[in-house]
Design a protein around this motif. Structure first.
Motif, PDB file in Angstrom:
ATOM      1  N   LEU A  87      81.629  37.900   1.404  1.00 38.35           N
ATOM      2  CA  LEU A  87      81.254  36.718   2.179  1.00 38.35           C
ATOM      3  C   LEU A  87      81.883  35.455   1.606  1.00 38.35           C
ATOM      4  O   LEU A  87      82.252  34.542   2.356  1.00 38.35           O
ATOM      5  N   ARG A  88      82.023  35.406   0.286  1.00 34.65           N
ATOM      6  CA  ARG A  88      82.687  34.260  -0.333  1.00 34.65           C
ATOM      7  C   ARG A  88      84.150  34.216   0.103  1.00 34.65           C
ATOM      8  O   ARG A  88      84.692  33.153   0.428  1.00 34.65           O
ATOM      9  N   MET A  89      84.804  35.372   0.119  1.00 32.84           N
ATOM     10  CA  MET A  89      86.188  35.450   0.583  1.00 32.84           C
ATOM     11  C   MET A  89      86.305  34.994   2.036  1.00 32.84           C
ATOM     12  O   MET A  89      87.205  34.224   2.395  1.00 32.84           O
ATOM     13  N   LEU A  90      85.392  35.470   2.873  1.00 32.37           N
ATOM     14  CA  LEU A  90      85.411  35.080   4.283  1.00 32.37           C
ATOM     15  C   LEU A  90      85.209  33.578   4.433  1.00 32.37           C
ATOM     16  O   LEU A  90      85.905  32.914   5.219  1.00 32.37           O
ATOM     17  N   GLY A  91      84.272  33.030   3.682  1.00 30.75           N
ATOM     18  CA  GLY A  91      84.015  31.598   3.748  1.00 30.75           C
ATOM     19  C   GLY A  91      85.241  30.773   3.395  1.00 30.75           C
ATOM     20  O   GLY A  91      85.606  29.827   4.103  1.00 30.75           O
ATOM     21  N   PHE A  92      85.912  31.148   2.310  1.00 33.49           N
ATOM     22  CA  PHE A  92      87.093  30.392   1.904  1.00 33.49           C
ATOM     23  C   PHE A  92      88.284  30.652   2.823  1.00 33.49           C
ATOM     24  O   PHE A  92      89.152  29.790   2.974  1.00 33.49           O
ATOM     25  N   ALA A  93      88.328  31.821   3.453  1.00 28.52           N
ATOM     26  CA  ALA A  93      89.364  32.068   4.454  1.00 28.52           C
ATOM     27  C   ALA A  93      89.208  31.101   5.624  1.00 28.52           C
ATOM     28  O   ALA A  93      90.195  30.525   6.110  1.00 28.52           O
ATOM     29  N   LEU A  94      87.979  30.909   6.073  1.00 26.54           N
ATOM     30  CA  LEU A  94      87.718  30.001   7.196  1.00 26.54           C
ATOM     31  C   LEU A  94      87.951  28.549   6.795  1.00 26.54           C
ATOM     32  O   LEU A  94      88.537  27.767   7.559  1.00 26.54           O
ATOM     33  N   ILE A  95      87.520  28.179   5.592  1.00 28.03           N
ATOM     34  CA  ILE A  95      87.722  26.816   5.106  1.00 28.03           C
ATOM     35  C   ILE A  95      89.209  26.493   4.972  1.00 28.03           C
ATOM     36  O   ILE A  95      89.659  25.375   5.259  1.00 28.03           O
ATOM     37  N   SER A  96      89.996  27.481   4.565  1.00 27.25           N
ATOM     38  CA  SER A  96      91.412  27.259   4.257  1.00 27.25           C
ATOM     39  C   SER A  96      92.316  27.265   5.473  1.00 27.25           C
ATOM     40  O   SER A  96      93.466  26.794   5.391  1.00 27.25           O
ATOM     41  N   GLU A  97      91.835  27.783   6.610  1.00 23.72           N
ATOM     42  CA  GLU A  97      92.759  28.038   7.712  1.00 23.72           C
ATOM     43  C   GLU A  97      93.380  26.768   8.281  1.00 23.72           C
ATOM     44  O   GLU A  97      94.590  26.711   8.515  1.00 23.72           O
ATOM     45  N   TRP A  98      92.575  25.726   8.512  1.00 20.61           N
ATOM     46  CA  TRP A  98      93.176  24.515   9.066  1.00 20.61           C
ATOM     47  C   TRP A  98      94.112  23.830   8.068  1.00 20.61           C
ATOM     48  O   TRP A  98      95.243  23.458   8.448  1.00 20.61           O
ATOM     49  N   PRO A  99      93.730  23.654   6.783  1.00 19.32           N
ATOM     50  CA  PRO A  99      94.705  23.096   5.833  1.00 19.32           C
ATOM     51  C   PRO A  99      95.974  23.935   5.732  1.00 19.32           C
ATOM     52  O   PRO A  99      97.075  23.392   5.595  1.00 19.32           O
ATOM     53  N   PHE A 100      95.844  25.254   5.823  1.00 16.97           N
ATOM     54  CA  PHE A 100      97.012  26.152   5.794  1.00 16.97           C
ATOM     55  C   PHE A 100      97.947  25.859   6.963  1.00 16.97           C
ATOM     56  O   PHE A 100      99.160  25.700   6.790  1.00 16.97           O
ATOM     57  N   ASP A 101      97.386  25.784   8.152  1.00 16.11           N
ATOM     58  CA  ASP A 101      98.196  25.483   9.338  1.00 16.11           C
ATOM     59  C   ASP A 101      98.863  24.111   9.217  1.00 16.11           C
ATOM     60  O   ASP A 101     100.041  23.940   9.575  1.00 16.11           O
ATOM     61  N   TRP A 102      98.124  23.151   8.737  1.00 20.30           N
ATOM     62  CA  TRP A 102      98.632  21.781   8.655  1.00 20.30           C
ATOM     63  C   TRP A 102      99.751  21.666   7.619  1.00 20.30           C
ATOM     64  O   TRP A 102     100.780  21.020   7.855  1.00 20.30           O
ATOM     65  N   ALA A 103      99.548  22.290   6.463  1.00 20.78           N
ATOM     66  CA  ALA A 103     100.535  22.172   5.382  1.00 20.78           C
ATOM     67  C   ALA A 103     101.835  22.877   5.714  1.00 20.78           C
ATOM     68  O   ALA A 103     102.924  22.392   5.372  1.00 20.78           O
ATOM     69  N   PHE A 104     101.759  24.024   6.395  1.00 24.43           N
ATOM     70  CA  PHE A 104     102.944  24.856   6.573  1.00 24.43           C
ATOM     71  C   PHE A 104     103.480  24.899   8.003  1.00 24.43           C
ATOM     72  O   PHE A 104     104.612  25.324   8.223  1.00 24.43           O
ATOM     73  N   PHE A 105     102.666  24.436   8.975  1.00 19.54           N
ATOM     74  CA  PHE A 105     103.116  24.461  10.368  1.00 19.54           C
ATOM     75  C   PHE A 105     102.863  23.141  11.095  1.00 19.54           C
ATOM     76  O   PHE A 105     103.124  23.027  12.289  1.00 19.54           O
ATOM     77  N   SER A 106     102.325  22.143  10.375  1.00 24.68           N
ATOM     78  CA  SER A 106     102.088  20.791  10.911  1.00 24.68           C
ATOM     79  C   SER A 106     101.162  20.777  12.123  1.00 24.68           C
ATOM     80  O   SER A 106     101.260  19.906  12.982  1.00 24.68           O
ATOM     81  N   GLY A 107     100.254  21.690  12.202  1.00 24.54           N
ATOM     82  CA  GLY A 107      99.293  21.723  13.298  1.00 24.54           C
ATOM     83  C   GLY A 107      98.684  23.097  13.436  1.00 24.54           C
ATOM     84  O   GLY A 107      99.032  24.022  12.700  1.00 24.54           O
ATOM     85  N   GLN A 113      97.965  33.717   9.522  1.00 24.73           N
ATOM     86  CA  GLN A 113      96.676  33.372   8.909  1.00 24.73           C
ATOM     87  C   GLN A 113      96.810  33.359   7.385  1.00 24.73           C
ATOM     88  O   GLN A 113      97.660  34.039   6.812  1.00 24.73           O
ATOM     89  N   ASN A 114      95.939  32.611   6.727  1.00 26.82           N
ATOM     90  CA  ASN A 114      96.066  32.387   5.291  1.00 26.82           C
ATOM     91  C   ASN A 114      95.739  33.621   4.454  1.00 26.82           C
ATOM     92  O   ASN A 114      95.144  34.592   4.921  1.00 26.82           O
ATOM     93  N   VAL A 115      96.110  33.552   3.188  1.00 25.32           N
ATOM     94  CA  VAL A 115      96.058  34.714   2.303  1.00 25.32           C
ATOM     95  C   VAL A 115      94.637  35.178   1.984  1.00 25.32           C
ATOM     96  O   VAL A 115      94.431  36.345   1.611  1.00 25.32           O
ATOM     97  N   TYR A 116      93.649  34.310   2.133  1.00 28.25           N
ATOM     98  CA  TYR A 116      92.272  34.751   1.891  1.00 28.25           C
ATOM     99  C   TYR A 116      91.883  35.861   2.866  1.00 28.25           C
ATOM    100  O   TYR A 116      91.117  36.762   2.509  1.00 28.25           O
ATOM    101  N   TYR A 222      88.472  29.241  -6.765  1.00 27.72           N
ATOM    102  CA  TYR A 222      88.316  29.486  -5.328  1.00 27.72           C
ATOM    103  C   TYR A 222      88.758  28.276  -4.505  1.00 27.72           C
ATOM    104  O   TYR A 222      89.420  28.414  -3.476  1.00 27.72           O
ATOM    105  N   TRP A 223      88.383  27.088  -4.964  1.00 28.93           N
ATOM    106  CA  TRP A 223      88.661  25.871  -4.206  1.00 28.93           C
ATOM    107  C   TRP A 223      90.104  25.409  -4.333  1.00 28.93           C
ATOM    108  O   TRP A 223      90.571  24.608  -3.512  1.00 28.93           O
ATOM    109  N   PHE A 224      90.803  25.890  -5.349  1.00 32.16           N
ATOM    110  CA  PHE A 224      92.164  25.418  -5.576  1.00 32.16           C
ATOM    111  C   PHE A 224      93.045  25.639  -4.362  1.00 32.16           C
ATOM    112  O   PHE A 224      93.847  24.769  -3.989  1.00 32.16           O
ATOM    113  N   TYR A 225      92.906  26.793  -3.731  1.00 35.17           N
ATOM    114  CA  TYR A 225      93.777  27.120  -2.587  1.00 35.17           C
ATOM    115  C   TYR A 225      93.600  26.125  -1.441  1.00 35.17           C
ATOM    116  O   TYR A 225      94.565  25.463  -1.042  1.00 35.17           O
ATOM    117  N   PRO A 226      92.394  25.983  -0.870  1.00 34.94           N
ATOM    118  CA  PRO A 226      92.289  25.028   0.244  1.00 34.94           C
ATOM    119  C   PRO A 226      92.540  23.589  -0.178  1.00 34.94           C
ATOM    120  O   PRO A 226      93.085  22.796   0.603  1.00 34.94           O
TER     121      PRO A 226
END
Length: 242
Positions: A87-107, A113-116, A222-226
């Motif tokens: 569940l912790r992995m799932l939580g950080f996967a969801l938290i990280s998805e928008w920053p992942f899209d923004w950093a690498f695809f600008s939207g 989908q992110n590595v989590y 855990y927080w370093f990625y997002p």
């Protein structure tokens, strides 16, 4: 079940030390992927010298994912609460998805989908194989089908490293009882990325110990990625290359 870590004198690396190395490698990689590839290269003429710098950054960054896969296997083997871990992995996967899209695809981008998510599916695949086994200790059909479902999900979701990432995780899991075999399997199954097999030169020196770290640092891993990809997204899209 414990990993059969070979005892050797001298230099060794704890789990915490490997996490620090992986974080640093990942940061270097993402500096190239976000600030250069999704930032400068997208907004201006490409300088060949910066292309060389980008290639160097990305090569250094190839060490991160194999180390994280190894640590995931170790985490699976030693966790006291797999459900909480997943569940912790799932939580950080969801938290990280928008920053992942923004950093690498600008939207918002649904094609990657992110590595989590990859690590979460790897965790579930290991659980499937571990739960359903034959009397000889081999994965039973039910477990194999469960792992196959995780591979299918990785392919359909287009997770980072997708099925190749899951294959690496399961290779490390299946060879967990023999450190030498595990490092060889890890190097072979990470050949899809240049330099990545060298990560198992570091894994070879894993001491089998968690290593000292505060509760704050444990959560920081855990927080370093997002957090860092959010900062890179700000720099790439709002500050440096508007």
């Amino acid at each position: 079940m414990q990993n059969n870590t070979l005892s050797r004198p001298g230099f060794s690396l704890s789990g915490t030390a490997l996490k620090r190395i992986a974080c640093l490698s990942m940061l270097v990689d993402h500096l190239g992927a976000s600030l250069l590839e999704n930032g400068l290269f997208r907004c201006s003429a490409i300088d060949p010298r910066l292309v060389g710098l980008d290639q160097l950054l990305r090569l250094v960054g190839r060490l991160a994912f194999p180390i994280y896969c190894f640590l995931l296997v170790e985490g699976f083997l030693h966790t006291h609460d797999l459900k909480k871990y997943a569940l912790r992995m799932l939580g950080f996967a969801l938290i990280s998805e928008w920053p992942f899209d923004w950093a690498f695809f600008s939207g918002v981008y649904w094609g990657h989908q992110n590595v989590y998510f990859t690590l979460l599916l790897g965790l579930l695949a290991m659980k499937a194989l571990d739960t359903s086994q034959t009397p000889e200790g081999m994965p039973a059909l039910k477990g194999i089908l469960g792992a196959a479902a995780c591979f299918l999900a990785a392919a359909l979701l287009h997770c980072d490293y997708d099925v190749l990432g899951l294959a690496l995780i399961l290779a490390l899991y299946m060879t967990r009882k023999d450190k030498r075999a595990q490092c060889i399997a890890g190097a072979v199954f990470s050949l899809f990325e240049p330099v990545a097999p060298l990560a198992f030169g570091l894994v070879w020196f894993y001491s089998g110990e968690r290593g000292g770290s505060s509760k704050l640092e444990q959560w920081a891993f855990y927080w370093f990625y997002p957090a860092h990809i959010f900062v890179l997204g700000v720099l790439a899209n709002l500050v440096l290359f508007r």
